[in-house]
Design a protein around this motif. Structure first.
Motif: not given
Length: 236
Positions: A115-137
């Motif tokens: 984001i804006g040329g920097e690493s997207n730190s939001l992808l490190d956040h989770r809902l319990f054990s599931a990453p917010l940037g992940g999918r069911w697959a």
């Protein structure tokens, strides 16, 4: 994107004392609730429009009987009736359309590695054990259906199924109570099939939750649950 990312981060920081590692997920739920609150006046207007259209139905039935042999005249008469009574047949679409930009912004935010040329730190956040940037697959590859991340999705699927069932039953009642719309004298070709399928559309939310990033899935689940509660209040 950068501005929106900072907004989510600030909301997450505020919610961290309550939700700890899942604060970003809670921030998305809160953001969704704020969006739905902003469009609530339009939802109320849509409810009034639906009641107004229902009140016009006896007049439309009279026009249908009067112009049964002239489909074009019937269509014009119905359009004139709506214009005269200041009732828009499309008023119910606005709340859903205005939510699309917020959903797509959230989708792209949690689908981008930078984001804006920097690493997207939001992808490190989770809902319990599931990453917010992940999918069911991804959850299936990392532990399977009953793995830590898979269980998060099972909970979401259970919630979506419950809400979809409520919406399905309401849609069945609404569809059964509505006569065929006028678009030229007779029922539109294929409209009967569409009418039968419409109540099942609520269950397509399950597909959406399965294929979009978890953050976007949270938006969908929260918005769908809000809609179910809102419609129960507005259309009772």
């Amino acid at each position: 994107m950068s501005v929106f990312a900072r907004l989510v981060e600030h909301l997450a920081d505020l919610l961290t004392p309550l939700f700890h590692a899942s604060a970003a997920a809670a921030a998305i739920v809160l953001f969704t609730a704020l969006v739905r609150l902003l469009v609530h006046p339009l939802s109320r207007a849509a409810a009034r429009g639906r009641r107004a259209r229902a009140a016009l139905q006896p007049k439309i039935d009279a026009l249908r009987a009067r112009h049964a042999r002239d489909p074009e005249r019937l269509q014009r008469a119905v359009l004139e009736l709506h214009a005269r009574e200041k009732v828009s047949p499309l008023s119910g679409c606005l709340p859903g359309l205005l939510q699309l930009p917020a959903f797509f912004l959230l989708y792209h935010l949690f689908s981008s590695t930078t984001i804006g040329g920097e690493s997207n730190s939001l992808l490190d956040h989770r809902l319990f054990s599931a990453p917010l940037g992940g999918r069911w697959a991804d959850a299936l590859d990392d532990g399977g259906v009953f793995g830590p991340a898979g269980l998060v999705y099972l909970g979401l699927f259970a919630l979506v199924t419950t809400v979809a069932t409520v919406n399905y039953r309401r849609a069945r009642r609404t569809t059964a109570a509505q006569p065929a719309p006028v678009t030229g004298g007779d029922q539109v070709p294929g409209l009967a099939a569409v009418t039968r399928v419409t109540p099942f559309l609520s269950f397509f939310t399950l597909v959406s939750v399965a294929v979009v990033p978890l953050a976007a899935a949270l938006y969908i689940v929260t918005s769908t649950a809000w809609s179910a509660a809102e419609q129960s209040l507005l259309y009772r």
